[in-house]
Write an enzyme that holds these catalytic residues in place. Structure first.
Site, short mmCIF file in Angstrom:
data_model
loop_
_atom_site.label_atom_id
_atom_site.label_comp_id
_atom_site.label_asym_id
_atom_site.label_seq_id
_atom_site.Cartn_x
_atom_site.Cartn_y
_atom_site.Cartn_z
N CYS A 309 0.78 -1.24 0.00
CA CYS A 309 0.00 0.00 0.00
C CYS A 309 0.82 1.29 0.00
O CYS A 309 0.51 2.20 -0.78
CB CYS A 309 -1.03 0.00 1.12
SG CYS A 309 -0.63 -0.90 2.59
N ARG A 338 7.18 -11.47 4.94
CA ARG A 338 6.88 -11.28 6.36
C ARG A 338 7.80 -12.19 7.17
O ARG A 338 7.93 -13.39 6.87
CB ARG A 338 5.42 -11.63 6.67
CG ARG A 338 4.40 -10.86 5.81
CD ARG A 338 3.91 -9.60 6.47
NE ARG A 338 3.10 -8.80 5.56
CZ ARG A 338 1.79 -8.94 5.39
NH1 ARG A 338 1.14 -9.87 6.06
NH2 ARG A 338 1.13 -8.16 4.56
N GLN A 356 0.19 -11.18 -3.43
CA GLN A 356 -1.24 -10.86 -3.28
C GLN A 356 -1.81 -10.32 -4.57
O GLN A 356 -1.11 -9.66 -5.35
CB GLN A 356 -1.44 -9.80 -2.20
CG GLN A 356 -1.26 -10.29 -0.79
CD GLN A 356 -1.59 -9.22 0.22
OE1 GLN A 356 -1.53 -8.03 -0.09
NE2 GLN A 356 -1.92 -9.61 1.43
N ASP A 358 -3.40 -7.67 -4.99
CA ASP A 358 -3.65 -6.46 -4.23
C ASP A 358 -4.19 -5.36 -5.14
O ASP A 358 -3.91 -5.32 -6.34
CB ASP A 358 -2.33 -5.99 -3.62
CG ASP A 358 -2.53 -5.39 -2.24
OD1 ASP A 358 -3.67 -5.14 -1.87
OD2 ASP A 358 -1.52 -5.18 -1.55
N HIS A 360 -5.51 -0.93 -4.81
CA HIS A 360 -5.83 0.27 -4.05
C HIS A 360 -6.65 1.18 -4.94
O HIS A 360 -6.24 1.53 -6.05
CB HIS A 360 -4.54 0.96 -3.58
CG HIS A 360 -3.76 0.11 -2.64
ND1 HIS A 360 -2.80 -0.77 -3.07
CD2 HIS A 360 -3.83 -0.04 -1.29
CE1 HIS A 360 -2.31 -1.42 -2.04
NE2 HIS A 360 -2.91 -0.99 -0.95
N LYS A 439 -12.75 -2.11 8.37
CA LYS A 439 -12.57 -3.06 7.27
C LYS A 439 -13.74 -4.03 7.19
O LYS A 439 -14.52 -4.17 8.13
CB LYS A 439 -11.27 -3.84 7.41
CG LYS A 439 -11.17 -4.76 8.61
CD LYS A 439 -9.75 -5.31 8.75
CE LYS A 439 -9.59 -6.19 9.99
NZ LYS A 439 -10.05 -7.56 9.79
N HIS A 486 -8.26 -0.24 0.34
CA HIS A 486 -7.34 -1.36 0.19
C HIS A 486 -8.18 -2.61 -0.04
O HIS A 486 -9.09 -2.88 0.74
CB HIS A 486 -6.51 -1.58 1.46
CG HIS A 486 -5.79 -0.37 1.96
ND1 HIS A 486 -4.42 -0.27 2.01
CD2 HIS A 486 -6.26 0.80 2.48
CE1 HIS A 486 -4.08 0.90 2.53
NE2 HIS A 486 -5.18 1.56 2.83
#
Length: 616
Positions: A309, A338, A356, A358, A360, A439, A486
């Site tokens: 992000c 991670r 991911q 992902d 935005h 979220k 997100h």
């Protein structure tokens, strides 16, 4: 954006809201938040009674209720064996039959500490010393020590429990594993006994069946059997994708790219290695540092990105954005890292490196409800490809949140309005949002009825918009803050694939199967025609293999079934002469009707079925 420590479920926001891992508060949390949990925690106490009776000198760790069962950690003089479990079960049954009441008592702090010290229980003493230190730091008196007693057994505990041991239902001890005290590999090694208990025998039997079936479906075992992926010590927590596994990966990725293209997403890519200052600006360096891989080069601190992000803001800010430019939907297949503890790694569902799907979305406030409604539709569509029905939960502001409370109130109102507009039921999870945004959590149940928390949708008015000073120019020429949404739908592809392997037991639907059909020539003289048929099928985009081995036809069919290939196409003299093939479905019983079709008809049928993304 999504923390892949979800299931085994520990989320990014849990770092800020839950008791500190290994803290006295966490150790005293029995996990007993329902009547069934209380029964399970009570069974853990009865198990501890049995172990201390059978093995004098046992030192007690903790024994909470967990999903579907309970465990207790022990320090013993010798390793436990499966035969020991039967002996422990027998003692537990005797205690349950005795119907001892669970009695809560409170002791003055010093008396409570002395009680456990006299009984050589150093782990209990350590918990009490930590609680006393915490009370002093907070300027508060140490509260009384709460213990629970049943029969001859007494344990440090804040409960709750069932009324008596006789209220504990049918149970079974399941496994022995290693554990470290307080989850720290530098602390004493303990032995953990897992068990399960249910109100009725039927429920216990159903659970044991699910457990046995889950072992058969374990993605780590099937991943090897189906030649999808492997793990190696040279890179712990990182999958090595074999060709067939990579085909599944690319097929899922391609399907999501098609969906995103229809929705007007634009794909980006940002660096993996990023300067410390970015993570300080986002807040991750201070709040997430233990989970980041760091390195230093030329006296500069960097980190491998744990999420995408913050970097997306640089693309947003690369030029002035007008209100007419929004919503701006940026998607990225970012490789993330991670720093998970080695003891928590678990196949594809808990890894150190992952990618991911992902995205935005930068939107105006008046666009938020429509964007979230559309994203919920994306989730429904993508999960329908694999026959899963998503459920949603609305997680609100946590206790340790960053940003203006007024912005939080506004964000929560906007997200709730979007959920209400989208229709359907959703659960509210108070104080369970991320540290920077409310979220929407996504849940599914797999073929065994197991719940998995998937990815999230987060409405961020704070971290990206405020900390990275994002603006757009409104219709009056004034700068305004956008909202950053997100979102991930699969979450990490590694974890999503691991869940799908277990959900389908490796038997993927046709559109997703790495090998969609195997051509089986009955004899060597049919191999050339088999190769020709495979070419016809590949020309229609199908993934096909030809089994040209020396095996007999039935053996070839058996191998294809074990590899869970959706279709087998048998070629003999008659089929080759007529340019036909006998079509056999995966899992068809012996003697089941089979179709003999022309090659073009086979290609058309399989192509149509594959592109429709139907379950088959």
């Amino acid at each position: 954006m999504v923390d892949e420590r979800e299931i085994e479920p520990v989320e990014e926001e849990a770092l800020f809201d839950a008791p500190e891992r290994g803290s006295a508060d966490e150790l005293l949390d029995a996990g007993a938040h329902s009547d069934l949990d209380a029964m399970r925690h009570s069974a853990a106490h009865v198990m501890a009674e049995a172990v201390t009776d059978l093995f004098p000198g046992t030192q007690l760790g903790i024994g909470p209720a967990i999903a579907d069962g309970f465990y207790y950690d022990f320090k013993l003089d010798r390793p436990l064996t499966p035969a020991d479990l039967a002996r422990i079960e027998e003692r537990m049954s005797a205690s349950i039959a005795a119907d001892h009441p669970f009695v809560r008592r409170e002791l003055p702090p010093e008396q409570g500490r002395a009680f456990f010290a006299e009984r050589s229980q150093p782990f209990k003493v350590e918990i009490l010393d930590d609680l006393a230190a915490k009370a002093r730091a907070d300027g508060l008196p140490m509260p009384p020590v709460s213990v629970y007693e049943h029969g001859p057994f007494v344990d440090l505990c804040k409960g709750p429990h069932v009324a008596s041991t006789g209220k504990i239902g049918p149970f079974k001890l399941l496994a022995i594993s290693g554990a470290y005290w307080r989850g720290d590999e530098k602390r004493p090694a303990l032995q953990r006994i897992y068990g399960t208990v249910w109100p009725t025998q039927d429920e216990l039997d159903a659970y044991l069946w699910r457990r046995a079936e889950a072992k058969k479906r374990d993605h780590r075992r099937l991943g090897v059997q189906l030649d999808l992926f492997s793990f190696h010590d040279v890179s712990p927590g990182s999958a090595f994708w074999h060709p067939k596994g990579q085909l599944i990966w690319r097929t899922l990725e391609g399907a999501m790219r098609e969906l995103q293209a229809r929705r007007g997403y634009q794909e980006i890519s940002t660096p993996i290695l990023v300067d410390k200052k970015l993570w300080q600006q986002s807040g991750h360096w201070d709040l997430y540092d233990a989970n980041m891989f760091r390195l230093t080069s030329e006296d500069h601190d960097f980190a491998l990105k744990p999420m995408n992000c913050p970097e997306s803001t640089f693309i947003y800010k690369s030029k002035v954005r007008s209100y007419r430019d929004l919503p701006l939907r940026l998607n990225e297949y970012g490789r993330l890292h991670r720093n998970e503890r080695s003891g928590t790694l678990s196949g594809l569902t808990r890894v150190r490196q992952f990618i991911q799907d992902d995205a935005h979305v930068f939107a105006r406030p008046d666009q938020l409800a429509d964007e979230i409604e559309a994203i919920l539709g994306e989730v429904h569509e993508a999960y329908s490809w694999v026959g899963l029905k998503p459920r949603f939960a609305f997680a609100t502001k946590p206790d340790k949140a960053i940003g203006d409370p007024a912005l939080w109130e506004r964000a929560e109102a906007l997200v709730k309005a979007a959920l209400d507009k989208a229709g359907g039921d959703y659960q509210v999870k108070p104080r369970d949002g991320t540290f920077y945004a409310p979220k929407i959590d996504i849940y599914i149940d797999d073929a065994l009825g197991r719940e998995w928390q998937m990815a999230t949708i987060q409405a961020d008015l704070t971290m990206l918009p405020e900390r990275f000073d994002l603006h757009y120019i409104d219709e009056h020429g004034q700068p305004q803050r956008p909202i950053a949404i997100h979102r991930a739908i699969y979450g990490s592809l590694e974890r999503f694939i691991g869940i799908l392997v277990e959900h389908f037991a490796g038997a993927f639907p046709l559109w997703l199967a790495p090998v969609q059909a195997v051509v089986i020539p009955i004899a060597d003289r049919h191999i050339e025609a088999g190769d020709e048929l495979a070419g016809v099928l590949r020309a229609r985009g199908l993934r096909v293999e030809v089994d040209g081995s020396d095996n007999r036809m039935q053996n070839k069919i058996r191998v294809a079934q074990e590899q869970k290939v959706p279709y087998m196409i048998v070629l003999g003299d008659r089929e080759v002469e007529a340019r036909e093939g006998t079509l056999r479905r995966r899992g068809a019983e012996k003697g089941a009707p089979q179709e003999t079709l022309a090659w073009d008809a086979i290609a058309h049928r399989l192509s149509e079925e594959s592109t429709s993304r139907r379950l088959s």
